[in-house]
Design a protein around this motif. Structure first.
Motif, PDB file in Angstrom:
ATOM      1  N   PRO A  87     -44.296 -56.024  63.989  1.00  0.00           N
ATOM      2  CA  PRO A  87     -45.262 -56.858  63.264  1.00  0.00           C
ATOM      3  C   PRO A  87     -46.327 -57.432  64.195  1.00  0.00           C
ATOM      4  O   PRO A  87     -46.056 -57.698  65.365  1.00  0.00           O
ATOM      5  N   VAL A  88     -47.513 -57.601  63.662  1.00  0.00           N
ATOM      6  CA  VAL A  88     -48.562 -58.268  64.430  1.00  0.00           C
ATOM      7  C   VAL A  88     -49.001 -59.574  63.759  1.00  0.00           C
ATOM      8  O   VAL A  88     -49.596 -60.432  64.392  1.00  0.00           O
ATOM      9  N   GLU A  89     -48.696 -59.692  62.466  1.00  0.00           N
ATOM     10  CA  GLU A  89     -49.076 -60.912  61.755  1.00  0.00           C
ATOM     11  C   GLU A  89     -48.243 -61.063  60.494  1.00  0.00           C
ATOM     12  O   GLU A  89     -47.955 -60.071  59.814  1.00  0.00           O
ATOM     13  N   ILE A  90     -47.860 -62.298  60.201  1.00  0.00           N
ATOM     14  CA  ILE A  90     -47.161 -62.551  58.943  1.00  0.00           C
ATOM     15  C   ILE A  90     -48.181 -63.152  57.977  1.00  0.00           C
ATOM     16  O   ILE A  90     -48.902 -64.098  58.325  1.00  0.00           O
ATOM     17  N   ILE A  91     -48.238 -62.560  56.788  1.00  0.00           N
ATOM     18  CA  ILE A  91     -49.268 -62.961  55.825  1.00  0.00           C
ATOM     19  C   ILE A  91     -48.627 -63.847  54.758  1.00  0.00           C
ATOM     20  O   ILE A  91     -47.531 -63.554  54.271  1.00  0.00           O
ATOM     21  N   SER A  92     -49.308 -64.947  54.423  1.00  0.00           N
ATOM     22  CA  SER A  92     -48.746 -65.799  53.381  1.00  0.00           C
ATOM     23  C   SER A  92     -49.811 -66.176  52.366  1.00  0.00           C
ATOM     24  O   SER A  92     -51.003 -66.035  52.614  1.00  0.00           O
ATOM     25  N   ASN A  93     -49.350 -66.680  51.211  1.00  0.00           N
ATOM     26  CA  ASN A  93     -50.286 -67.058  50.156  1.00  0.00           C
ATOM     27  C   ASN A  93     -50.766 -68.499  50.373  1.00  0.00           C
ATOM     28  O   ASN A  93     -50.439 -69.126  51.381  1.00  0.00           O
ATOM     29  N   GLU A  94     -51.509 -69.029  49.400  1.00  0.00           N
ATOM     30  CA  GLU A  94     -52.100 -70.355  49.573  1.00  0.00           C
ATOM     31  C   GLU A  94     -51.076 -71.463  49.715  1.00  0.00           C
ATOM     32  O   GLU A  94     -51.305 -72.465  50.370  1.00  0.00           O
ATOM     33  N   GLU A  95     -49.923 -71.277  49.065  1.00  0.00           N
ATOM     34  CA  GLU A  95     -48.884 -72.309  49.166  1.00  0.00           C
ATOM     35  C   GLU A  95     -48.060 -72.157  50.446  1.00  0.00           C
ATOM     36  O   GLU A  95     -47.109 -72.892  50.666  1.00  0.00           O
ATOM     37  N   GLY A  96     -48.415 -71.178  51.245  1.00  0.00           N
ATOM     38  CA  GLY A  96     -47.727 -71.030  52.511  1.00  0.00           C
ATOM     39  C   GLY A  96     -46.512 -70.120  52.479  1.00  0.00           C
ATOM     40  O   GLY A  96     -45.728 -70.112  53.421  1.00  0.00           O
ATOM     41  N   TRP A  97     -46.328 -69.355  51.404  1.00  0.00           N
ATOM     42  CA  TRP A  97     -45.169 -68.475  51.299  1.00  0.00           C
ATOM     43  C   TRP A  97     -45.494 -67.067  51.778  1.00  0.00           C
ATOM     44  O   TRP A  97     -46.546 -66.530  51.493  1.00  0.00           O
ATOM     45  N   VAL A  98     -44.539 -66.485  52.471  1.00  0.00           N
ATOM     46  CA  VAL A  98     -44.728 -65.131  52.997  1.00  0.00           C
ATOM     47  C   VAL A  98     -44.941 -64.141  51.849  1.00  0.00           C
ATOM     48  O   VAL A  98     -44.196 -64.138  50.864  1.00  0.00           O
ATOM     49  N   THR A  99     -45.969 -63.301  51.983  1.00  0.00           N
ATOM     50  CA  THR A  99     -46.203 -62.266  50.972  1.00  0.00           C
ATOM     51  C   THR A  99     -46.239 -60.870  51.592  1.00  0.00           C
ATOM     52  O   THR A  99     -46.225 -59.875  50.886  1.00  0.00           O
ATOM     53  N   GLY A 100     -46.300 -60.814  52.912  1.00  0.00           N
ATOM     54  CA  GLY A 100     -46.345 -59.500  53.547  1.00  0.00           C
ATOM     55  C   GLY A 100     -46.380 -59.626  55.054  1.00  0.00           C
ATOM     56  O   GLY A 100     -46.421 -60.732  55.607  1.00  0.00           O
ATOM     57  N   MET A 101     -46.346 -58.474  55.700  1.00  0.00           N
ATOM     58  CA  MET A 101     -46.345 -58.490  57.150  1.00  0.00           C
ATOM     59  C   MET A 101     -47.201 -57.323  57.635  1.00  0.00           C
ATOM     60  O   MET A 101     -46.994 -56.179  57.232  1.00  0.00           O
ATOM     61  N   LYS A 102     -48.173 -57.656  58.465  1.00  0.00           N
ATOM     62  CA  LYS A 102     -49.018 -56.610  59.022  1.00  0.00           C
ATOM     63  C   LYS A 102     -48.285 -56.029  60.233  1.00  0.00           C
ATOM     64  O   LYS A 102     -47.887 -56.761  61.137  1.00  0.00           O
ATOM     65  N   CYS A 103     -48.096 -54.706  60.205  1.00  0.00           N
ATOM     66  CA  CYS A 103     -47.340 -54.060  61.281  1.00  0.00           C
ATOM     67  C   CYS A 103     -48.181 -52.993  61.953  1.00  0.00           C
ATOM     68  O   CYS A 103     -49.191 -52.537  61.408  1.00  0.00           O
ATOM     69  N   ILE A 104     -47.721 -52.588  63.107  1.00  0.00           N
ATOM     70  CA  ILE A 104     -48.367 -51.475  63.800  1.00  0.00           C
ATOM     71  C   ILE A 104     -47.269 -50.481  64.189  1.00  0.00           C
ATOM     72  O   ILE A 104     -46.143 -50.873  64.471  1.00  0.00           O
ATOM     73  N   LYS A 105     -47.621 -49.187  64.160  1.00  0.00           N
ATOM     74  CA  LYS A 105     -46.636 -48.152  64.524  1.00  0.00           C
ATOM     75  C   LYS A 105     -46.673 -47.921  66.047  1.00  0.00           C
ATOM     76  O   LYS A 105     -47.699 -48.099  66.685  1.00  0.00           O
ATOM     77  N   TYR A 106     -45.551 -47.527  66.565  1.00  0.00           N
ATOM     78  CA  TYR A 106     -45.433 -47.272  68.011  1.00  0.00           C
ATOM     79  C   TYR A 106     -45.002 -45.834  68.260  1.00  0.00           C
ATOM     80  O   TYR A 106     -44.427 -45.170  67.401  1.00  0.00           O
ATOM     81  N   GLU A 107     -45.282 -45.345  69.475  1.00  0.00           N
ATOM     82  CA  GLU A 107     -44.659 -44.101  69.925  1.00  0.00           C
ATOM     83  C   GLU A 107     -44.017 -44.369  71.281  1.00  0.00           C
ATOM     84  O   GLU A 107     -44.344 -45.360  71.936  1.00  0.00           O
ATOM     85  N   LEU A 108     -43.098 -43.498  71.687  1.00  0.00           N
ATOM     86  CA  LEU A 108     -42.403 -43.748  72.937  1.00  0.00           C
ATOM     87  C   LEU A 108     -43.112 -43.088  74.112  1.00  0.00           C
ATOM     88  O   LEU A 108     -43.502 -41.925  74.046  1.00  0.00           O
ATOM     89  N   GLY A 109     -43.275 -43.865  75.182  1.00  0.00           N
ATOM     90  CA  GLY A 109     -43.916 -43.345  76.382  1.00  0.00           C
ATOM     91  C   GLY A 109     -42.888 -43.096  77.473  1.00  0.00           C
ATOM     92  O   GLY A 109     -41.738 -42.752  77.206  1.00  0.00           O
ATOM     93  N   GLU A 110     -43.295 -43.338  78.705  1.00  0.00           N
ATOM     94  CA  GLU A 110     -42.422 -43.126  79.867  1.00  0.00           C
ATOM     95  C   GLU A 110     -41.352 -44.212  79.915  1.00  0.00           C
ATOM     96  O   GLU A 110     -41.560 -45.312  79.416  1.00  0.00           O
ATOM     97  N   PRO A 111     -40.218 -43.899  80.566  1.00  0.00           N
ATOM     98  CA  PRO A 111     -39.187 -44.928  80.728  1.00  0.00           C
ATOM     99  C   PRO A 111     -39.721 -46.119  81.529  1.00  0.00           C
ATOM    100  O   PRO A 111     -40.482 -45.940  82.483  1.00  0.00           O
ATOM    101  N   ASP A 112     -39.354 -47.329  81.089  1.00  0.00           N
ATOM    102  CA  ASP A 112     -39.807 -48.526  81.808  1.00  0.00           C
ATOM    103  C   ASP A 112     -38.723 -48.979  82.784  1.00  0.00           C
ATOM    104  O   ASP A 112     -37.780 -48.259  83.064  1.00  0.00           O
ATOM    105  N   ALA A 113     -38.882 -50.207  83.292  1.00  0.00           N
ATOM    106  CA  ALA A 113     -37.951 -50.738  84.292  1.00  0.00           C
ATOM    107  C   ALA A 113     -36.507 -50.737  83.792  1.00  0.00           C
ATOM    108  O   ALA A 113     -35.572 -50.546  84.557  1.00  0.00           O
ATOM    109  N   SER A 114     -36.315 -50.935  82.488  1.00  0.00           N
ATOM    110  CA  SER A 114     -34.963 -50.991  81.948  1.00  0.00           C
ATOM    111  C   SER A 114     -34.385 -49.580  81.763  1.00  0.00           C
ATOM    112  O   SER A 114     -33.252 -49.412  81.337  1.00  0.00           O
ATOM    113  N   GLY A 115     -35.200 -48.559  82.044  1.00  0.00           N
ATOM    114  CA  GLY A 115     -34.726 -47.185  81.889  1.00  0.00           C
ATOM    115  C   GLY A 115     -34.932 -46.657  80.481  1.00  0.00           C
ATOM    116  O   GLY A 115     -34.715 -45.487  80.204  1.00  0.00           O
TER     117      GLY A 115
END
Lengths: 283, 470
Positions: B348-376
């Protein structure tokens, strides 16, 4: 188990308990709160400490019956036991000698303001107390507040006692007459709309204002984040970073929005209680 | 003996443990796995080769005498078996359920080279449950030493440390911040994986050893560690306060109504029993579509809990792939069987809510896997322009927890690392402060129940030495 030593009824909905909790009484400071749980099924209810007696090992709490749990609490009597009582929680109010401090208390907020006003006075400040309730019937602790403050101004929204007006009206008069430059700090505790109104006003005068927030909580030890609010650009946990915050930095609309999170469930809990009461406690 | 072993025909498969059917269990809070009966336990125990070099034990953080207890089960000496387990493990009913055995004892089982490992965890659970049903015999306690130890926190680490020290004759008091003992075993791990009655039974066993448990006692608030030592004359203190500080994503909209930390979501449900609301007073609100952020065991617990609370859809949103899920395989599988949807390589990159402050959706982004990082692990890289809106109304943030700061912040002279964890010698539990020991998640960061128990045991040993020389 924690024994209720004394009970006083200030109005049909505002009650005071003196509770035997020596550990809390030994170490608590002005501005801190406790969490209590009535019984096995009970929720954890945060309440600000209204007074304490280190020698007797007691903590005084004052609460307003607003939902199922506080109504149930209000029905308890002296001699009864509360299952869980934990504290002191939260950071104490920062007390120092600033010269003059105004302590503004609205409604049941009179109780938590009391030890803070007393601490500021003990630290050498001239403490001006302003306390107000909707109407005379809801007024309490005029004597205690009188002793805790250097001078005390009382008001009622409907004018049924002393004078008519909101605490903000009185506060404005005091600021105007003393001069804003002579007031380094204001403490404001009460219902959220009242604290917000005070902050809106003092922001214009540029007077630092500390508020004590009572957000929804579960554990009260920083573990769940239920009580999180935006203060300035940061998210803070009321239970461990507060409950005191700079009122000019608090995101009041967010706080108000989060406060009604469980409104429909609270209604349901009340209906359930009434239903089980009518049926003699049977389910 | 060798001939006999060679002759014995080994069943290549572990005996299945009966479980509640996925469709049914997804809507109740009863325990998922039901445990072996006597016959199955004996049959499973007979699969054990009784290897002389005991490879399984090297995988156990508390070094349970595994072949010995399994032999006793095979011989139907169940009382003897649990006694043998308890020589090393204070919480067998808990460990039998929540230990990641596939990465520990069972990983090193000789059978595992060709077949499925012996069901060591299942056998441990069988022995412990049988004893709990039957009534527990109290282990022997050494004569009083006159030394007092304070244990801060009653999670797996504190309970183990307290148990060991009590058996050695020290006077132990556990201080617990919440209103019941058990720590994460009570507030975190759900009822359907670890019934709270089991935890409380283990806590009761500890009390029988003479351990005092003071609930509603927040060290750092009613008293500091220093005050416990100076004013309440504790000779040593063990800090096992766990990882009680929830992390949030730090993305816009996270304070909206409908966003919980996993700690809040699970604490309301497990500790406060919100699933029994309104009989119990604490409420919880779960919408129709729940997104749980994270891929660990806590995330799985959250997603499975959401289904049981009535969510129509429960999603795991994790930015790496299935391979990298930090959760136990079994937990992820159970979640999937119950209908949890895995939205992998998504964050997720942002949580979207309505005027009363209730969650209505979540803006997400897709990922792909790259090279192994420090954790392997292969590091996830966001795919540009792949943003989309996920239609959800509840978010549970399960991306990890930090150390709860209440004790570290208020203890003078206690060295902390950058993340706020207490610095302690992993071989002794000793901190920078004389007489003060620490272990479990508050030292290592969020890990497993059994590792915390191992740390509690290690510290108990050093505390005993320290007190003996004092």
């Amino acid at each position: 188990m924690f024994k209720i030593l004394e009970k006083q009824v200030f109005s049909p909905v505002i009650k005071q308990f003196v509770i035997h909790a020596p550990r809390v009484a030994k170490s608590c400071k002005a501005g801190q709160f406790i969490i209590l749980g009535i019984n096995e099924e009970g929720e954890r209810i945060p309440l600000t400490i209204a007074d304490f007696d280190r020698e007797k090992g007691t903590i005084t709490i004052v609460f307003q019956e607003v939902g199922k749990s506080t109504i149930q609490l209000g029905a308890m009597e002296a001699g009864d036991y509360i299952k869980d009582f934990v504290g002191p929680l939260g950071e104490p109010t920062h007390i120092e000698n600033l010269g003059t401090v105004i302590c503004v208390a609205g409604g049941v907020g009179i109780a938590p303001v009391h030890p803070i006003a007393r601490a500021f006075k003990e630290a050498g400040n001239h403490v001006i107390g302003i306390m107000g309730t909707r109407t005379q019937d809801l007024m309490f602790w005029e004597d205690k507040m009188g002793a805790a403050c250097s001078e005390l101004l009382v008001t009622t929204d409907d004018g049924s006692y002393v004078r008519q007006g909101f605490v903000t009206d009185v506060l404005k008069d005091v600021i105007e007459s003393k001069g804003k430059e002579n007031i380094p700090l204001i403490i404001a505790i009460g219902p959220q709309p009242m604290m917000r109104a005070v902050c809106n006003m003092t922001k214009e005068y540029g007077i630092k204002t500390i508020v004590s927030l009572n957000a929804l909580m579960v554990d009260g030890t920083g573990m769940c984040g239920c009580c999180r609010i935006s203060v300035g650009d940061e998210t803070k946990f009321v239970c461990v970073d507060g409950p005191d915050f700079d009122g000019h930095q608090v995101n009041w609309s967010e706080l108000a929005m989060r406060q009604v999170y469980f409104k429909s469930e609270e209604q349901l809990a009340l209906e359930y209680k009434e239903c089980t009461c009518r049926n003699g406690g049977a389910e | 003996m060798a001939d006999e072993k060679a002759k014995k025909k080994i069943d290549p498969h572990k005996h299945e443990m009966p479980v509640q059917e996925a469709k049914v269990r997804a809507h109740n809070f009863e325990e998922v796995a039901l445990g072996y009966d006597e016959e199955t336990a004996v049959a499973e125990a007979q699969r054990c080769l009784q290897c002389k070099n005991e490879p399984c034990r090297q995988g156990c953080p508390v070094e349970v005498f595994i072949p010995d207890f399994i032999k006793l089960v095979a011989e139907r000496d169940f009382d003897g078996a649990i006694k043998k387990i308890k020589e090393k493990n204070a919480l067998p009913a808990v460990c039998g359920r929540v230990c990641p055995q596939e990465n520990q004892c069972e990983k090193y089982c000789t059978l595992a080279k060709k077949f499925e490992a012996v069901g060591i965890g299942r056998l441990e659970r069988f022995c412990a449950d049988r004893e709990l049903q039957k009534g527990v015999t109290v282990p022997e306690v050494a004569p009083p030493t006159g030394k007092k130890v304070a244990v801060v926190g009653s999670g797996p680490s504190g309970l183990t440390c307290a148990s060991d020290l009590a058996k050695l004759g020290h006077e132990v008091t556990i201080f617990e911040a919440l209103h019941v003992a058990g720590g994460v075993l009570m507030y975190g791990i759900p009822q359907f994986r670890l019934p709270k009655e089991v935890v409380q039974a283990e806590v009761e066993n500890l009390k029988k050893l003479g351990v005092k448990i003071e609930v509603n006692s927040v060290v750092g608030k009613f008293s500091t560690v220093d005050e416990l030592m100076e004013e309440e004359s504790f000779d040593a203190v063990y800090i096992g306060t766990g990882a009680g500080l929830p992390y949030f994503m730090g993305i816009p909209g996270e304070n909206a109504c409908g966003v919980y930390s996993a700690n809040e979501f699970l604490t309301r449900t497990n500790l406060m029993k919100a699933y029994l609301f309104p009989k119990y007073d604490t409420p919880i609100k779960v919408g129709k579509k729940v997104a749980v952020l994270g891929g660990g065991n806590v995330a799985m617990d959250g997603a499975r809990t959401a289904l049981r609370l009535g969510a129509e859809e429960s999603h795991i949103v994790y930015r790496r792939s299935r391979e990298e899920l930090p959760a136990r395989k079994e937990e992820a599988e159970h979640a999937e069987e119950e209908g949890v949807i895995f939205d992998l390589l998504t964050s997720p990159v942002e949580i979207i809510s309505n005027e009363e402050g209730w969650v209505t959706g979540m803006k997400c982004i897709k990922y792909e896997l790259g090279e192994p990082d420090a954790s392997g692990r292969r590091s996830p890289i966001p795919i540009e322009g792949s943003e989309f809106i996920m239609d959800i109304d509840t978010v549970v943030v399960a991306i990890g927890q930090g150390p709860n700061p209440l004790v570290p912040r208020t203890t003078k002279g206690l060295e902390l690392n950058k993340r706020g964890n207490i610095v302690a010698n992993l071989e002794t539990g000793a901190t920078s402060k004389t007489g003060v020991y620490a272990g479990g998640d508050v030292v290592t960061g969020a890990a497993t129940v059994i590792l915390a128990m191992g740390a509690g045991r290690t510290a108990a040993k050093s505390i005993h030495e320290y007190l003996s020389n004092k």
